[in-house]
Design a protein around this motif. Structure first.
Motif, short mmCIF file in Angstrom:
data_model
loop_
_atom_site.label_atom_id
_atom_site.label_comp_id
_atom_site.label_asym_id
_atom_site.label_seq_id
_atom_site.Cartn_x
_atom_site.Cartn_y
_atom_site.Cartn_z
N GLN A 15 -12.67 7.58 5.56
CA GLN A 15 -13.04 8.59 4.85
C GLN A 15 -12.24 9.82 4.95
OE1 GLN A 15 -16.20 9.25 7.61
NE2 GLN A 15 -17.66 8.15 6.50
N GLN A 69 -10.53 9.28 1.30
CA GLN A 69 -11.32 9.48 0.30
C GLN A 69 -11.28 11.35 0.17
OE1 GLN A 69 -11.75 7.29 -1.97
NE2 GLN A 69 -11.27 5.81 -0.84
N ARG A 101 -19.05 17.29 -3.66
CA ARG A 101 -19.92 16.59 -3.47
C ARG A 101 -20.32 15.91 -4.86
NH1 ARG A 101 -22.22 20.53 -0.44
NH2 ARG A 101 -23.58 21.26 -2.22
N PHE A 113 -18.63 12.35 -5.41
CA PHE A 113 -19.03 11.02 -4.76
C PHE A 113 -19.30 10.08 -5.99
CE2 PHE A 113 -19.60 11.40 -0.23
CZ PHE A 113 -19.02 12.75 0.01
N ASP A 114 -19.98 10.28 -6.97
CA ASP A 114 -20.28 9.15 -7.76
C ASP A 114 -18.98 8.92 -8.60
OD1 ASP A 114 -22.85 9.40 -7.32
OD2 ASP A 114 -23.64 10.87 -8.82
N LEU A 125 -18.33 6.00 -3.84
CA LEU A 125 -18.21 6.07 -2.35
C LEU A 125 -19.43 5.67 -1.73
CD1 LEU A 125 -16.45 9.60 -1.67
CD2 LEU A 125 -15.45 7.21 -1.82
N LEU A 184 -22.20 5.61 0.98
CA LEU A 184 -22.56 6.60 2.03
C LEU A 184 -23.61 5.84 3.14
CD1 LEU A 184 -23.78 9.48 0.01
CD2 LEU A 184 -22.03 9.52 1.42
#
Lengths: 185, 245
Positions: free
Chosen positions: A120, A123, A175, A178-179, A183, A185
């Motif tokens: 993580q 990323q 945030r 993320f798409d 990623l 979750l």
């Protein structure tokens, strides 16, 4: 002795930490070398990480006394999991199942979490690079360096209220990535 | 604003600073609200990522410090320097007269002695039952049972070091010298009444495992150089044999 070491890890000075780092070093190297038949260099490469994981778990209060085993065993087992995951291929891993490790406690979760957090971290660094400055520095100061809002507002010469607002804006931008980064979750 | 408040609650939940009541309410909301769940998952991912960075950065700092000051960093007195210099000379002699391949194993068998099971304590009821079970199994030479029992003694139990010591010997009986060595090396023995026995047996395990002669000799010299070591004369004997054989 382990209770004392635990306290030194939890609250101790840098000198204490250095002493403990040296204390657990040799048995760890020997354990990893014997278990995996590897070189000292490789075992030495794993040691700082195993030690750090244990240290942070104690610091953050995730590992609390009474411990179910000695600190040495915790470090050795953490190193075992790191080595197992990082250096063995599937065939080797199957030949060396987890039950060979005589844990008297669940260190697997601690190592799993640490390894997941490392992925993580990669990323999050990518995301920070993508959103760029000034968000990158601000979020790093708040979440990595743990700088207080008060200190940071002085450092950046902006009121605390504005700082907080900017932080939430930056987090919202993170945030939204993320798409894009696909990623899980 | 709503989202900002939620982020602060998530952070308090993540760091464990919510009160039990607040935590229960938060987790209840988490279970029922898809929006909060998604926000929490994403924010937790970011916080975990920063935690990962901290661990990596700290490990890197240790790695650099390790490279700059190789561990163990020892400060030596003049006496120690002279002793080490003398040891090195002896060591070269040992290496020169190195034994045939199975020499150290044979020698280890000669010097190894398993302790007697402490079965006289088995009439003590209660908390040390794993210790008792282990000792009875040890006396019966049921090594698997002994290992299983000793390994269940909690680290906080006063019998833990003794159980660990006998567990190591049970591994020796099963020819698992690697495991026995790991147990004899356990720091729990340091400054304990079993320290010298553990050191001696650790050296014997290295011999069983045919460690490089230099490492075995170093371990023996450490024992020999301790004037109060119970196994000092035996260590000297083994060192002599290593050089003369």
């Amino acid at each position: 002795m382990d209770a004392e070491s635990f306290e030194r890890l939890e609250k101790g000075s840098e000198q204490d930490l250095r002493g403990l780092y040296q204390l657990y070093f040799q048995p760890f190297i020997r354990f990893i070398r014997q278990t995996f038949r590897c070189t000292s260099e490789r075992a030495m490469d794993i040691y700082p990480e195993a030690f750090s994981i244990l240290y942070f778990n104690i610091k953050k209060g995730k590992l609390k006394p009474p411990l179910k085993s000695t600190i040495q065993t915790y470090i050795n087992s953490t190193g075992w999991h790191l080595y197992h995951r990082r250096y063995l291929d599937k065939y080797q891993r199957d030949k060396m199942p987890m039950d060979q490790l005589e844990d008297r406690f669940d260190v697997k979760e601690m190592a799993d979490t640490a390894l997941l957090q490392q992925d993580q971290a990669v990323q999050v660094k990518r995301m920070l690079d993508t959103i760029g400055e000034p968000c990158k520095t601000m979020l790093m100061e708040i979440y990595f360096s743990e700088t207080t809002y008060k200190d940071l507002s002085l450092q950046m010469n902006i009121p605390e209220v504005t700082l907080r607002k900017r932080k939430f804006d930056c987090l919202a931008r993170m945030r939204r990535l993320f798409d894009e980064f696909k990623l899980d979750l | 604003m709503q989202e900002e408040n939620q982020i602060e609650r998530i952070e308090a939940w993540y760091t464990g600073t919510l009160t039990p009541d607040e935590k229960a309410v938060f987790e209840e909301e988490l279970a029922s609200s898809q929006v909060l769940r998604e926000l929490t998952e994403k924010h937790k991912y970011l916080l975990d990522g920063f935690e990962g960075m901290k661990v990596q950065a700290f490990a890197e700092k240790l790695r650099q410090s390790q490279a700059a000051n190789p561990v163990p960093a020892k400060t030596r007195s003049l006496w120690a320097t002279v002793a080490i210099a003398a040891s090195v000379i002896v060591l070269f002699g040992i290496i020169y007269f190195v034994n045939q391949p199975f020499g150290t194993q044979r020698m280890a068998s000669e010097y190894y002695a398993a302790p007697l099971a402490e079965t006289q304590r088995t009439d003590t009821p209660g908390k040390d039952s794993f210790f008792q079970t282990g000792m009875l199994a040890f006396a019966r030479k049921d090594w698997d049972e002994a290992i299983s029992a000793f390994s269940q003694i909690e680290a906080t139990d006063p019998d833990y070091p003794r159980g660990l010591y006998f567990e190591a010997h049970a591994h020796v009986a099963g020819n698992n010298y690697t495991k026995a060595l790991t147990l004899f090396d356990n720091p729990v023995f340091r400054n304990s009444p079993l320290q010298q026995q553990a050191e001696w047996n650790s050296t014997l395990m290295m011999m069983f495992l045919q460690y490089p002669k230099e490492e075995i000799s170093e371990a023996l010299l450490r024992i020999e150089n301790n004037p109060n070591h119970f196994y000092r004369s035996k260590a000297s004997e083994v060192l002599r044999k290593l050089t003369t054989e």
